[in-house]
Scaffold this motif. Structure first.
Motif, PDB file in Angstrom:
ATOM      1  N   THR A 123       0.858  -1.188   0.000  1.00  0.00           N
ATOM      2  CA  THR A 123       0.000   0.000   0.000  1.00  0.00           C
ATOM      3  C   THR A 123       0.894   1.237   0.000  1.00  0.00           C
ATOM      4  O   THR A 123       1.959   1.239   0.589  1.00  0.00           O
ATOM      5  N   GLY A 124       0.396   2.317  -0.614  1.00  0.00           N
ATOM      6  CA  GLY A 124       1.138   3.577  -0.601  1.00  0.00           C
ATOM      7  C   GLY A 124       1.825   3.812  -1.924  1.00  0.00           C
ATOM      8  O   GLY A 124       1.605   3.059  -2.871  1.00  0.00           O
ATOM      9  N   PRO A 125       2.684   4.774  -2.027  1.00  0.00           N
ATOM     10  CA  PRO A 125       3.005   5.722  -0.973  1.00  0.00           C
ATOM     11  C   PRO A 125       1.851   6.674  -0.630  1.00  0.00           C
ATOM     12  O   PRO A 125       1.268   7.259  -1.540  1.00  0.00           O
ATOM     13  N   GLU A 126       1.564   6.725   0.671  1.00  0.00           N
ATOM     14  CA  GLU A 126       0.627   7.749   1.146  1.00  0.00           C
ATOM     15  C   GLU A 126       1.448   8.949   1.593  1.00  0.00           C
ATOM     16  O   GLU A 126       2.400   8.805   2.360  1.00  0.00           O
ATOM     17  N   ILE A 127       1.057  10.096   1.122  1.00  0.00           N
ATOM     18  CA  ILE A 127       1.847  11.296   1.430  1.00  0.00           C
ATOM     19  C   ILE A 127       0.973  12.313   2.160  1.00  0.00           C
ATOM     20  O   ILE A 127      -0.140  12.617   1.713  1.00  0.00           O
ATOM     21  N   HIS A 128       1.465  12.760   3.304  1.00  0.00           N
ATOM     22  CA  HIS A 128       0.775  13.805   4.069  1.00  0.00           C
ATOM     23  C   HIS A 128       1.764  14.914   4.338  1.00  0.00           C
ATOM     24  O   HIS A 128       2.940  14.660   4.547  1.00  0.00           O
ATOM     25  N   ALA A 129       1.258  16.144   4.381  1.00  0.00           N
ATOM     26  CA  ALA A 129       2.149  17.264   4.689  1.00  0.00           C
ATOM     27  C   ALA A 129       1.432  18.244   5.597  1.00  0.00           C
ATOM     28  O   ALA A 129       0.207  18.353   5.569  1.00  0.00           O
ATOM     29  N   LYS A 130       2.206  18.928   6.401  1.00  0.00           N
ATOM     30  CA  LYS A 130       1.674  20.014   7.229  1.00  0.00           C
ATOM     31  C   LYS A 130       2.619  21.198   7.094  1.00  0.00           C
ATOM     32  O   LYS A 130       3.848  21.038   7.151  1.00  0.00           O
ATOM     33  N   GLY A 131       2.052  22.381   6.920  1.00  0.00           N
ATOM     34  CA  GLY A 131       2.877  23.580   6.838  1.00  0.00           C
ATOM     35  C   GLY A 131       3.656  23.658   5.548  1.00  0.00           C
ATOM     36  O   GLY A 131       4.543  24.488   5.392  1.00  0.00           O
ATOM     37  N   ARG A 145      13.572   9.064   1.337  1.00  0.00           N
ATOM     38  CA  ARG A 145      14.013  10.399   1.775  1.00  0.00           C
ATOM     39  C   ARG A 145      14.754  11.118   0.649  1.00  0.00           C
ATOM     40  O   ARG A 145      14.489  12.282   0.348  1.00  0.00           O
ATOM     41  N   ARG A 146      15.672  10.391   0.014  1.00  0.00           N
ATOM     42  CA  ARG A 146      16.463  10.992  -1.064  1.00  0.00           C
ATOM     43  C   ARG A 146      15.592  11.407  -2.230  1.00  0.00           C
ATOM     44  O   ARG A 146      15.719  12.492  -2.784  1.00  0.00           O
ATOM     45  N   THR A 147      14.689  10.521  -2.619  1.00  0.00           N
ATOM     46  CA  THR A 147      13.837  10.779  -3.780  1.00  0.00           C
ATOM     47  C   THR A 147      12.967  12.021  -3.551  1.00  0.00           C
ATOM     48  O   THR A 147      12.907  12.909  -4.400  1.00  0.00           O
ATOM     49  N   VAL A 148      12.336  12.064  -2.392  1.00  0.00           N
ATOM     50  CA  VAL A 148      11.443  13.197  -2.111  1.00  0.00           C
ATOM     51  C   VAL A 148      12.257  14.484  -1.899  1.00  0.00           C
ATOM     52  O   VAL A 148      11.869  15.563  -2.360  1.00  0.00           O
ATOM     53  N   GLY A 149      13.399  14.348  -1.228  1.00  0.00           N
ATOM     54  CA  GLY A 149      14.236  15.518  -0.970  1.00  0.00           C
ATOM     55  C   GLY A 149      14.697  16.195  -2.248  1.00  0.00           C
ATOM     56  O   GLY A 149      14.607  17.419  -2.389  1.00  0.00           O
ATOM     57  N   ARG A 150      15.145  15.374  -3.217  1.00  0.00           N
ATOM     58  CA  ARG A 150      15.595  15.941  -4.503  1.00  0.00           C
ATOM     59  C   ARG A 150      14.448  16.622  -5.240  1.00  0.00           C
ATOM     60  O   ARG A 150      14.594  17.704  -5.787  1.00  0.00           O
ATOM     61  N   TRP A 151      13.302  15.921  -5.230  1.00  0.00           N
ATOM     62  CA  TRP A 151      12.140  16.449  -5.941  1.00  0.00           C
ATOM     63  C   TRP A 151      11.702  17.798  -5.357  1.00  0.00           C
ATOM     64  O   TRP A 151      11.444  18.761  -6.065  1.00  0.00           O
ATOM     65  N   ASP A 200      -2.652  22.006  -0.673  1.00  0.00           N
ATOM     66  CA  ASP A 200      -3.301  21.055  -1.570  1.00  0.00           C
ATOM     67  C   ASP A 200      -2.400  19.836  -1.782  1.00  0.00           C
ATOM     68  O   ASP A 200      -1.302  19.952  -2.305  1.00  0.00           O
ATOM     69  N   ASP A 201      -2.881  18.672  -1.369  1.00  0.00           N
ATOM     70  CA  ASP A 201      -2.069  17.457  -1.451  1.00  0.00           C
ATOM     71  C   ASP A 201      -1.781  17.021  -2.893  1.00  0.00           C
ATOM     72  O   ASP A 201      -0.927  16.162  -3.121  1.00  0.00           O
ATOM     73  N   SER A 202      -2.490  17.612  -3.867  1.00  0.00           N
ATOM     74  CA  SER A 202      -2.280  17.173  -5.251  1.00  0.00           C
ATOM     75  C   SER A 202      -0.876  17.545  -5.755  1.00  0.00           C
ATOM     76  O   SER A 202      -0.431  17.025  -6.765  1.00  0.00           O
ATOM     77  N   VAL A 203      -0.185  18.456  -5.035  1.00  0.00           N
ATOM     78  CA  VAL A 203       1.195  18.770  -5.459  1.00  0.00           C
ATOM     79  C   VAL A 203       2.078  17.527  -5.413  1.00  0.00           C
ATOM     80  O   VAL A 203       3.128  17.480  -6.047  1.00  0.00           O
ATOM     81  N   PHE A 204       1.633  16.513  -4.648  1.00  0.00           N
ATOM     82  CA  PHE A 204       2.471  15.316  -4.504  1.00  0.00           C
ATOM     83  C   PHE A 204       2.240  14.275  -5.601  1.00  0.00           C
ATOM     84  O   PHE A 204       2.933  13.267  -5.650  1.00  0.00           O
ATOM     85  N   ASP A 205       1.256  14.524  -6.461  1.00  0.00           N
ATOM     86  CA  ASP A 205       0.947  13.541  -7.504  1.00  0.00           C
ATOM     87  C   ASP A 205       2.177  13.215  -8.355  1.00  0.00           C
ATOM     88  O   ASP A 205       2.369  12.075  -8.774  1.00  0.00           O
ATOM     89  N   SER A 206       3.009  14.240  -8.583  1.00  0.00           N
ATOM     90  CA  SER A 206       4.118  14.014  -9.509  1.00  0.00           C
ATOM     91  C   SER A 206       5.281  13.255  -8.869  1.00  0.00           C
ATOM     92  O   SER A 206       6.137  12.722  -9.562  1.00  0.00           O
ATOM     93  N   VAL A 207       5.324  13.206  -7.517  1.00  0.00           N
ATOM     94  CA  VAL A 207       6.462  12.519  -6.900  1.00  0.00           C
ATOM     95  C   VAL A 207       6.142  11.051  -6.602  1.00  0.00           C
ATOM     96  O   VAL A 207       7.042  10.217  -6.446  1.00  0.00           O
ATOM     97  N   ARG A 208       4.843  10.731  -6.563  1.00  0.00           N
ATOM     98  CA  ARG A 208       4.459   9.364  -6.201  1.00  0.00           C
ATOM     99  C   ARG A 208       5.088   8.318  -7.131  1.00  0.00           C
ATOM    100  O   ARG A 208       5.713   7.367  -6.644  1.00  0.00           O
ATOM    101  N   PRO A 209       4.981   8.516  -8.471  1.00  0.00           N
ATOM    102  CA  PRO A 209       5.628   7.524  -9.361  1.00  0.00           C
ATOM    103  C   PRO A 209       7.144   7.461  -9.178  1.00  0.00           C
ATOM    104  O   PRO A 209       7.745   6.383  -9.311  1.00  0.00           O
ATOM    105  N   LYS A 210       7.754   8.595  -8.844  1.00  0.00           N
ATOM    106  CA  LYS A 210       9.205   8.586  -8.621  1.00  0.00           C
ATOM    107  C   LYS A 210       9.550   7.696  -7.423  1.00  0.00           C
ATOM    108  O   LYS A 210      10.539   6.959  -7.425  1.00  0.00           O
ATOM    109  N   ILE A 211       8.720   7.793  -6.371  1.00  0.00           N
ATOM    110  CA  ILE A 211       8.971   6.974  -5.174  1.00  0.00           C
ATOM    111  C   ILE A 211       8.798   5.489  -5.525  1.00  0.00           C
ATOM    112  O   ILE A 211       9.627   4.645  -5.165  1.00  0.00           O
ATOM    113  N   GLU A 212       7.709   5.207  -6.251  1.00  0.00           N
ATOM    114  CA  GLU A 212       7.441   3.811  -6.632  1.00  0.00           C
ATOM    115  C   GLU A 212       8.610   3.236  -7.437  1.00  0.00           C
ATOM    116  O   GLU A 212       9.080   2.120  -7.175  1.00  0.00           O
TER     117      GLU A 212
END
Lengths: 558, 558
Positions: free
Chosen positions: B488-496, B534-540, B500-512
Motif C-alpha cells: 500500500t502507498g506511498p501515502e503522502i501527508h504534509a503540514k505547513g 528520503r532521497r527521492t522526495v528531498g531531490r524532488w 493542496d495534497d495534489s502537489v504530490f501527484d508528480s512525486v508518487r511515481p518517482k517513489i514507486e
C-alpha cells in the motif's frame, strides 16, 4: 484585518480612484493604484519582510488581485526610489505582464534593472528626473526631488480630470544633504498653490517628535572612530545606502585607510552607484577584497552587509567564523544602521558574539552612527504648512504611524474629516476636491517561499507555528480492510516532542484498546479510526505532559 | 557556548569557590554557588524567558548538574529580591530537596511562598533585613539595603575563611526612591573599608551612559495623563512593580478616580504587598473589578498586566476582544513599562491594535512613563569608588554588558586582570585576596515545556525550527516483508508545506520507481528503503520548490 469588506461601485468617468494595495498597516510592500477613465497607474511595488510569526516565509508581496484582470489597462509603474519595500515586488508583477513600463530616476531604474536581470527580465523603462513632466494616458505626471536614505528619490504629482494628487514616496527633510539635493519645498509650494486635492505622505516617523538629524552628522563620528581604531575596522550598513558608504569612503580616506566592499548586494549596488556618479570614490581608496589581506590591519576598512543580524549576511558569517575575515581583539566593528523592530535579538546576538571575539563594537546605542531616512513630526509639519493639501492620506506605516501622521495634518489645519485613515484595500474616489471611501477590498498577504508564490496560506503558517511550539506525533496503524483489526502498528514517530521514543510505550496499548473497541462497534472507516487515534493520543499527551503537539494519525487499510 | 571545558581540581580547605551557574551571558536565570569547607551557599535561583529561536519553551532553568549530588551540603539559598529571574527556579530546586532553607527579606519571601504554594511546597525560611547578620555554617552573611524596581531588595556580603564577597543582586541608585530606602552606600563604604575581595555586580545597564532617572519622575506624568483622559484609563506594567502601582494609585486618587486591579499575578502580588505594608493604598481607591463597571468612565483606572505583549495577559486579551473590558475611542492606555528586547513586534502589535480601537496609547516611546530598575554606568562608578573592591566579577548580563561593566571597574582603578570576565559554569577560587579561574563546567539550558523539565533538548528545538520554517512531508509505504514490494502507498501527508495534497501527484511515481529499483537490487531492509524515499522526495522538493521541509519517510513491513 479589514473590518467591513464591501465592493466599490463602477467607477464613473472623470473620477479618480485611489486604492492603497500595500503599505498601510505595515512597513513595507508599498503599492498604490490610481485609476481614471479606464486606465491604471501604479506607484511603487515593494516587498514586506516577514516577522517571526510568519516562519519560513522569504518575502511578502502585495495582493495583485485587484489588477490581475486589468493588466492591459496599466499605463505604467512609477518607482519613487530604489529600496526593496518600493521595488522588490516588480519582478512578480512583470511576470504577469512583462511590458508594463517602469518610470523612475536613473539610480532607481539601475537598481530595478539589476534585480530584474536575475529574474531574466528586460523591462521597458522611462527614465525621469526632478522637474520633468510626462503624460501617461489620462495621467499627467510631474516629478519632484525628495531627500531619503538612498539618492535620487522622487515624489510624484499626478494630475487628472478627477483631481490632483501628490505622493511623497519615502522622504525626509535633511537641509544639508551630502549631495545637496534637498526635498524641494519650492516645488511643493508651487504645487500647493496650483492645488493638491489629495496628499499621500510617508508616515514612518510621524510618531517621532522633532527633526531627523542630518546624514552629515555621522561623518565626523565615523572619522573619529576610525582614527582611534588600533587595528581593522569593519562597518556594516544597508547595501543601498550610497551616502552612508560615501561617508565611510571619505572617513577611511581621511585616515589613510583603504576600503574593501563585502557582500554580493553591497558590491553590486555600489558598483552601479559609482558608475552612475552617485558614489564619488576617492582615488585609490577602494580595493578588491581578495587583495585586502595584504594591507596592514590599521590601513583597512571592510564595508559589509548584515547590520540587521541576517543569518546569511557577511557580519553573521564573521561572527560564526564562517567567513575569511576573522575578527579578534583590537578590531573595531561599527553597525552604522538602524535597528529594525523584530531584529533586536538577532542584532544583539551579533554584538555579543563580536564582543566575545574581543572586538570593540560601536552601534546606534553607544554612538551617533545612524540617522533615519524618514521625516519626523517636525519635518512633516513644514510640509503640511507649505503644501496646504485639501485632503491627506497617510501612507507607509503601521496603523499607529498613520494615526500620528493624520493628527499632524489636523494640527496643521487640515479638517479632521479630510485626514483620511485607510488601510490596504480601502477604495477612495476623488472628484471636485472631495474624497469618499467607496469600498474595502479583501486583500491578503501573498507569501513567497522558495520558488513558490502564494502557495503558502495562513493555514500553513498556523500549522508551522503549532509545529514550532510543540512538534508533532505521528501514529501509523495498518488495519484490515474488512474487519478494521490491526495488522501492523501502532508505529509512533515524533519530531520536536521528545528525544526518546520510549515515552510512547504507555500510550500504545491505549491506542490498541481504543481501536479494538471501535472495530467491535463496527465503526471502522479510516476517518472514524483516525479520529479515535487522535482523541486517544491527544488526551494522553495533555494529561501526561500538559502539552499540545500536532497529532497526525494515519490509518492505512491493507 | 563555553570555549574550553575543563574540570576544576578538588577544593582545598579554606579556599572559597565561586561558580556562576546562570545569568552570565543572558538576562535571567541568575544563580551563583559559593563553596567552602564542604558546604555550599546559593545566591538566587531564577528563570530565563525563552527567545523566538526556542519555540514552545515555557521557561529556562539554570543547570543544577553541579549541585545535584551535593544537595545535602547546601546550607541555604539567599534570594536577593522577588523577581522571577531571581526566584523563579526555586520550586524546581526544592523538588530535589525540599528542606533547603530560603533566606530573604519579608516581601521576597512572601512572593516565593505564594509561588511555592502553587507547587504545593511549604519552604523553610529565614527572614532577614538590612543590617542583619547571620551565620550559615562557614558563611557569615550580612545584608545591605539596595534599591531596585521591587521593594525590599538586598545585597549580601559573604565573609568566609577564604575571603569576603559582596553580591549586589539587582540594584540601582535612585537617590529619592518612593520608599526612601536607598542603596546603602554607607554600608558599602564600611564593607569596603573592612575589605571586599570579590565584588559580584549587576551589569544589566552597564552599557547605558549616565544615570537612571528617579522612579519619582514618573508620578507627575501619570497624574497629567490621567487628568487629561476623557474616559477610561488602562495602565499596564509588571505585576511585581509595587512602586509603579503605588504611583498609579496615588495619581488616580489625586484625580478622583478609583483603581481596579486586573490579572491574577497583579492581584496576588499587590494583595501581598498591601498586607505587608509595602503598598500604601489610599482610602477607598481600590475597587473590585467586578464592581468597576458601575463606575463612570472618567472615574476609573484599570491596572493590568501584559505590558510586554504576552498573548495570554490582560492587555492582549483586551486587544483581541477576549476580555470583559472593551477599549474604544476616547479611552487611554498607558504602557508604564520597559520594552524587553525580543518583545518589540508583540508590543507594537498591541499598540497598533489599541490605536485601531480608537484608544490614545501612551508608552515609553512618547512619554516618560518608565524608568529602568538597574544602575547605569554613572551609578556603577559611584559604587566602585565607594567600595574599592580587590576583584570584580560582573554578573547579570549578556556578554556585552559584562564587558561594559568590567571596563567601568577598570576605569575606576581596578587592575584589568582583576576585572574578571566569566560565563555560566566558570569556576573561580578565592584565597588571600586572589581569584583564579580553575575550571569551566559544561552547563546547558534546561527547558521547561508543559509539565516536563529537561526533556526537550537542543535537537528537539532544531527540529522545531525546521518544522516552523518549512513544515514536513511524511511518506508512508507498506511493503512486503520478504520481497520489499509495495503493498500500500506511498501515502503522502504534509503540514505547513502546501494546502493542496495534489502537489504530490508528480512525486508518487518517482517513489514507486525508486523503491522498485531498490527491491530489485535486493536492498530492502526498512532502513535502506527509508533512505531511498528520503532521497527521492528531498531531490524532488528542492528542484520543484527550492524548499527544504522535514522529510519523514516511514516504511512499514507487513
Amino acid at each position: 484585518m479589514p473590518n467591513d469588506v464591501y465592493a466599490p461601485p463602477a467607477l464613473p468617468k472623470g473620477t479618480l480612484r485611489v486604492t492603497p494595495i500595500g503599505g498601510l498597516g505595515e512597513i513595507g510592500r508599498n503599492m498604490t493604484t490610481f485609476e481614471i477613465n479606464g486606465k491604471i497607474l501604479i506607484v511603487d511595488c515593494g516587498v514586506l519582510f516577514p516577522e517571526e510569526h510568519q516562519p519560513g516565509v522569504d518575502l511578502i508581496l502585495p495582493d495583485f488581485t485587484p489588477i490581475k484582470d486589468r493588466l492591459k489597462d496599466i499605463v505604467g509603474v512609477v518607482l519613487t526610489h530604489g529600496h526593496e519595500d518600493h521595488i522588490g515586488a516588480v519582478p512578480y508583477l512583470l511576470k504577469l505582464r512583462q511590458d508594463i513600463p517602469l518610470i523612475g530616476s536613473g539610480l532607481t531604474l539601475a537598481f530595478i534593472e539589476a534585480k530584474l536581470k536575475e529574474h531574466r527580465i528586460t523591462p521597458y523603462t522611462l527614465q525621469v528626473k526632478e522637474g520633468q513632466k510626462e503624460r501617461l494616458g489620462p495621467f499627467n505626471l510631474e516629478f519632484v526631488a525628495v531627500n531619503h536614505s538612498i539618492p535620487d528619490a522622487l515624489a510624484v504629482a499626478i494630475k487628472t480630470e478627477g483631481g490632483s494628487v501628490l505622493h511623497t514616496g519615502d522622504f525626509k527633510m535633511d537641509q544639508l544633504p551630502l549631495d545637496n539635493r534637498i526635498t524641494d519645498l519650492r516645488d511643493f509650494a508651487r504645487l500647493g498653490e496650483e492645488g493638491i486635492d489629495l496628499f499621500l505622505v510617508d508616515s514612518t516617523n510621524a510618531d517621532v517628535p522633532g527633526f531627523t538629524p542630518s546624514e552629515r552628522a555621522i561623518g565626523p563620528v565615523l572619522e573619529d572612530v576610525i582614527a582611534r581604531a588600533p587595528r581593522r575596522v569593519v562597518i556594516a550598513s544597508f547595501s543601498s545606502h550610497v551616502h552612508r558608504v560615501q561617508q565611510v569612503l571619505d572617513a577611511a580616506h581621511a585616515n589613510g585607510r583603504r576600503v574593501a566592499l563585502l557582500g554580493r548586494s553591497m558590491v553590486r549596488n555600489m558598483t552601479i552607484a559609482a558608475d552612475l556618479g552617485y558614489l564619488k570614490v576617492p582615488d585609490g581608496v577602494l580595493i578588491d577584497f581578495k587583495k585586502a589581506g595584504n594591507i596592514p590591519d590599521n590601513k583597512i576598512v571592510y564595508m559589509s552587509t548584515g547590520s540587521q543580524g541576517e543569518p546569511m549576511a557577511v557580519l553573521s558569517r564573521i561572527v560564526n567564523s564562517e567567513h575569511q575575515i576573522e575578527v579578534g581583539p583590537g578590531d573595531t566593528v561599527i553597525l552604522a544602521s538602524s535597528l529594525i523592530p523584530g531584529n533586536e535579538n538577532a542584532v544583539y546576538r551579533i554584538i555579543d558574539g563580536l564582543t566575545k571575539l574581543g572586538a570593540n563594537v560601536v552601534h546606534k546605542g553607544n554612538a551617533k552612527v545612524h540617522v533615519s531616512g524618514h521625516a519626523a513630526a517636525g519635518e512633516l509639519l513644514y510640509v503640511y504648512n507649505v503644501l496646504r493639501p485639501k485632503n491627506v492620506l497617510p501612507v507607509h506605516g503601521e496603523y499607529r504611524h498613520l494615526v500620528a501622521n493624520a493628527k499632524l495634518a489636523v494640527q496643521s489645519g487640515v479638517p479632521v474629516e479630510r485626514a483620511i485613515l485607510a488601510e490596504d484595500g480601502t477604495v477612495l474616489d476623488l472628484r471636485n476636491g472631495d474624497v469618499k471611501k467607496v469600498g474595502q477590498l479583501d486583500l491578503g498577504y501573498v507569501y513567497v517561499d522558495g520558488s513558490t508564490v502564494g502557495e503558502i496560506t495562513e493555514a500553513d503558517l498556523t500549522d508551522r507555528r503549532t509545529l514550532a511550539e510543540e512538534g508533532f506525533i505521528s501514529i501509523i496503524v495498518v488495519v484490515d480492510k474488512s474487519t478494521g483489526k490491526i495488522i501492523t502498528g501502532p508505529e509512533i514517530h515524533a519530531k520536536g516532542f521528545a528525544e526518546d521514543d520510549s515515552v510512547f510505550d504507555s500510550v500504545r496499548p491505549k491506542i490498541e484498546a481504543a481501536l479494538a473497541e471501535a472495530a467491535q462497534s463496527g465503526s471502522h472507516d479510516t476517518y472514524a479510526l483516525t479520529q479515535v487515534v487522535r482523541r486517544t493520543v491527544g488526551r494522553w499527551v495533555q494529561a501526561s505532559f500538559r502539552r499540545r503537539p500536532m497529532i497526525v494519525p494515519m490509518i492505512i487499510e491493507a
